[in-house]
Design an enzyme around this catalytic site. Structure first.
Site, PDB file in Angstrom:
ATOM      1  N   ARG A 166      23.738   8.431  46.986  1.00  8.03           N
ATOM      2  CA  ARG A 166      22.740   7.668  47.856  1.00  8.03           C
ATOM      3  C   ARG A 166      21.437   7.519  47.167  1.00  8.03           C
ATOM      4  O   ARG A 166      20.455   7.470  47.308  1.00  8.03           O
ATOM      5  CB  ARG A 166      22.258   8.710  48.977  1.00  8.03           C
ATOM      6  N   CYS A 167      21.746   6.591  46.168  1.00  6.56           N
ATOM      7  CA  CYS A 167      20.542   6.128  44.996  1.00  6.56           C
ATOM      8  C   CYS A 167      21.239   4.911  44.186  1.00  6.56           C
ATOM      9  O   CYS A 167      22.217   4.816  43.935  1.00  6.56           O
ATOM     10  CB  CYS A 167      20.414   7.317  44.305  1.00  6.56           C
ATOM     11  N   GLU A 217      18.521   4.029  50.820  1.00  9.20           N
ATOM     12  CA  GLU A 217      18.561   5.210  49.812  1.00  9.20           C
ATOM     13  C   GLU A 217      16.940   5.551  49.518  1.00  9.20           C
ATOM     14  O   GLU A 217      16.606   6.671  48.714  1.00  9.20           O
ATOM     15  CB  GLU A 217      19.163   4.732  48.427  1.00  9.20           C
ATOM     16  N   GLN A 258      34.460   3.090  48.843  1.00 10.94           N
ATOM     17  CA  GLN A 258      33.281   2.085  49.138  1.00 10.94           C
ATOM     18  C   GLN A 258      33.520   0.690  48.668  1.00 10.94           C
ATOM     19  O   GLN A 258      32.770  -0.083  49.031  1.00 10.94           O
ATOM     20  CB  GLN A 258      32.140   3.070  48.706  1.00 10.94           C
TER      21      GLN A 258
END
Ligand code: CDP
Length: 789
Positions: A374-375, A744, A224
């Site tokens: 996802r945060c 998110e 990523q």
């Protein structure tokens, strides 16, 4: 409150639900993922992993493996030690073994690598490697890790006498203690935010391709953050000649990242080392079980949460104490200054000024982490704590939880709002969000229905979560990873015919950047989005950036795109003034052209102006039409949401049915409503996951009890309710296009809404809290214990 499109559909700027450009290749099976890469002479790697959570390695016998046709090498920690490549730094400046030389620290840890001419031979070789272990008693329970008689796990760290990693605190401890001591009402719960795992459709993998002749490494990998990885490779392997100009990292299409593809895993390093030594490309692709058992985990926070308030329902203070189980090493992917990420957002959406939070991180014999699943770095944990406690407080004083929230919300006119833990919330309208969610779901009628059902002994619950997020890391004064500031970048090149290519330091893993970045540029320049090609993920071509995670792409690289486009619009204005023979001040802009004020027929389109930049530009002006911008955000963005969940529970079985779920999000101005809706749908499903299904479970010996998808339930469309979505819009005042991140919010906001609904259903029986995942068995057991069945 509503957003108007400023561009035509043909231009496709902000607010248009144009179809995702990237889907043309995805829906035709033409995506290009790491495992699609096949290079001449490529070797394959498979990894021998430890069956024990804590053991001495007495011997690694590779003889049988090396006899298997196709197996060319078995690599151990001792081999890597010769090149000083057996250890590597984590992103949190801790250290991690690449391959062990003497001790394994968690089950499924890498022990040796088998290199072969085919994937099958590598797997056969892996099965044939014999390792002699001397098992030791592991430390699994984080609460026992600090016992005086607990073995010290990190004996590699000179002078280390316990399993403590770090202590962190924020807020005013003395003032918080005083408020708590004098408060009319204090509520307290012990909660665990379980260890879970990112389960992307595509597992992690790479192809390391070292070219001996030119001393050049091309690293294709599922990352990523390609640029940061290039720098890390150069820092770790510079001493063997792999300096940064000799390294190219390419992240091709990625099948889901969610934070799990930020860390550097040992497999990547071993593949590079082997390719470097043998001069051939080496492919490593994890299988599903390895991905679930060994990659960085997420969460695993044990939180003691307390809230103090008045009998009437005014929140006065909160206090949170965290025990963070980091497994064998702190391999979090947090900004350096924030060992608990942005947990300090846990004061929530409420207007009070006293808070204190502390956290202690400890080592155990479990896989390392924790990634921001996802945060935006521990916000899920923070939001769960505050939203559960808000409901807990409402239950204690017998007030409707919606009413209690209305009475405590930060008011929309009070932004920018300084939080007691140091954040400056940029904008929001929490009251409007909750009102909209309540209207959509029919809150008052539901409460009436619930009262009737309760009278009949039926279990129905309504749960609310009104959360504030903190995304877009981040301002360079506070945010860095391994010292690299967390800006992000965009480079736009417009070709003479008015079509463009734009490159970014971020990397989409399915979020739709190829579409939305083009829309931002279309908005600013009036060049149709379909004429703007977006590229990310190749460090040889993209400008340097910190990558995509923590919903930072729109707040950082999205802003960079807008500003780079504005630089170009300024240049276009100069060219227009020259061509139309007027002063720049006499020109007006409408998307796609400059025209002379009061004489709209005297106009030049953006395409004409770009063409002139290459063919007829004013003397003294630089030719060409290109711009780059590195954006350093002045603040983070603070998206928010109001979620309401309705559940029906079967008393006899504990079975939970999520009947309705309404999610009203505020992500500021929206670039592509369809993409945002997709983000919310996916995120909500990843929110129901830890709320009701997912949790990695270990026994006392450190064996993972649910290390395959046979036992670890990742929810699908079957488990998902019909998500009902909507928006309120409070633009971010400091972001060039008023956008906040969105990716998110749903993952963060959904779990407490679901947990609150379930606890609400069970509350008549004196149940005040259940830890997620809340399974039918947990519900049934709690009801049984309370004598309800
Ligand atoms: O960093 P990441 O891309 O995961 O998260 P994000 O910035 O929240 O964006 C997720 C997707 O939603 C991207 O395609 C964004 O461009 C899009 N988005 C949008 O259309 N409008 C917003 N206000 C925020 C995001």
């Amino acid at each position: 409150m509503t957003q108007q499109c400023k561009t035509s559909k043909a231009i496709g700027g902000m607010g248009h639900s144009i179809k995702r450009k990237e889907d043309v290749r995805f829906v035709q099976g033409k995506g290009n993922y790491v495992d699609d890469i096949k290079l001449d002479g490529m070797l394959y790697m498979d990894i021998v992993r430890s069956p024990y959570a804590y053991a001495k390695i007495k011997k690694i016998d590779a003889e049988a493996a090396l006899k298997i046709p196709g197996v060319v090498a078995v690599v151990t920690g001792k081999d890597l030690e010769q090149y000083n490549l057996h250890w590597m730094p984590t992103l949190m400046s801790d250290t991690q073994m690449v391959l062990p030389t003497d001790t394994v620290m968690y089950q499924a840890q890498e022990v040796a690598a088998v290199i072969a001419t085919s994937r099958y031979a590598a797997r056969d070789g892996r099965e044939a490697v014999r390792v002699d272990y001397e098992p030791m008693k592991p430390v699994i329970d984080p609460f026992k890790a600090l016992d005086p008689d607990a073995p010290v796990l990190r004996t590699d760290k000179p002078g280390k006498t316990d399993n403590h990693i770090w202590h962190w605190e924020v807020g005013d401890k003395a003032k918080t203690e005083e408020v708590f001591a004098n408060a009319e009402v204090v509520v307290k719960e012990q909660m665990h935010i379980p260890r879970i795992h990112v389960a992307s459709i595509e597992t992690c993998g790479c192809v390391a391709d070292y070219d001996k002749v030119n001393n050049h490494l091309t690293m294709y990998m599922t990352t990523q953050a390609p640029h940061a990885i290039r720098t890390v490779i150069a820092l770790v392997a510079g001493h063997v000649g792999l300096t940064e100009e000799k390294v190219r990292v390419v992240a091709p299409d990625i099948g889901g990242g969610f934070g799990g593809k930020v860390p550097v895993y040992p497999g990547y390093v071993i593949a590079i080392a082997v390719s470097f030594l043998v001069g051939k490309p080496v492919k490593w692709i994890e299988d599903r079980s390895e991905n679930l058992q060994a990659d960085s985990f997420a969460r695993d926070y044990h939180i003691t949460a307390e809230m103090a308030g008045t009998k009437e329902g005014k929140i006065l203070a909160t206090r949170f104490k965290v025990l963070a189980d980091h497994g064998y090493t702190d391999a979090s992917a947090n900004p350096s200054k924030f060992p608990t990420g942005m947990f300090s957002i846990a004061t929530g959406s409420y207007d009070y000024h006293t808070a204190y939070m502390e956290a202690d991180a400890i080592y155990t014999n479990k896989p390392p982490g924790g990634v921001a699943y996802r945060c935006s770095f521990r916000v899920t944990e923070a939001v769960h704590a505050i939203e559960r406690m808000t409901d807990r407080f409402a239950l204690e004083i017998g007030k409707d939880p919606a009413q209690l929230r209305f009475e405590n919300f930060i008011k929309k006119e009070d932004f920018p709002w300084p939080s007691p833990t140091g954040w400056i919330y940029d904008s929001g309208d929490y009251e409007a969000g909750l009102r909209k969610a309540m209207d959509a779901i029919g809150y008052d009628e539901l409460r009436k229905e619930q009262a009737e059902k309760r009278a009949n002994g039926e279990l129905m619950g309504i749960g609310i979560s009104t959360f504030t997020e903190v995304v877009g890391a981040g301002p360079s004064k506070d945010f860095d990873i391994l010292g690299i500031k967390m800006f992000d970048s965009a480079e736009i090149r417009v070709h003479p015919t008015g079509k463009a290519i734009a490159r970014f330091g971020t990397k989409s893993q399915g979020q739709g950047h190829e579409t939305t970045y083009a829309q931002i540029i279309a908005e600013e320049l009036g060049i149709p989005a379909e004429n703007i090609q977006v590229e990310e993920g190749d460090t040889d071509t993209a400008p340097y950036g910190l990558g995509t995670y923590a919903s930072r792409s729109t707040p950082t690289a999205g802003a960079a795109a807008a500003i780079a486009a504005r630089k170009l619009r300024d240049k276009a204005r100069k060219i227009a003034a020259y061509l139309l023979e007027v002063s720049e001040d006499d020109l007006e802009w409408e998307p796609g052209k400059f025209f002379v004020k009061g004489a709209p027929e005297k106009a030049k389109t953006i395409q004409e102006l770009v063409f002139a930049a290459y063919t007829n530009h004013p003397q003294g002006m630089e030719a060409g039409f290109e711009a780059t911008h590195y954006y350093d955000p002045p603040n983070l963005t603070f998206p928010s949401g109001a979620y309401i969940c309705v559940v029906d529970i079967d008393k006899e079985t504990g079975g939970i049915n999520v009947r309705r779920f309404v999610a009203i999000d505020d992500c500021g101005n929206i670039i592509n409503p369809m993409i945002v809706q997709g983000q919310v749908h996916g995120g909500l499903t990843q929110g129901i996951a830890p709320a009701m299904y997912e949790s990695l479970v270990y026994d006392e010996a450190g064996n993972i009890l649910n290390g395959t998808f046979m036992d670890y339930l990742v929810p699908t469309a079957v488990e998902s309710p019909n998500w009902e979505t909507g928006h309120v819009i409070t633009p971010s005042p400091h972001h060039p296009i008023g956008a906040k991140g969105v990716g998110e919010s749903p993952t963060v906001g959904a779990p407490p809404a679901i947990a609150n609904a379930i606890v609400d259903a069970l509350s008549p029986y004196g149940i005040t809290h259940l830890d997620i995942p809340i399974t039918p068995y947990k519900v049934w057991k709690a009801l049984k214990e309370k004598g309800a069945i």
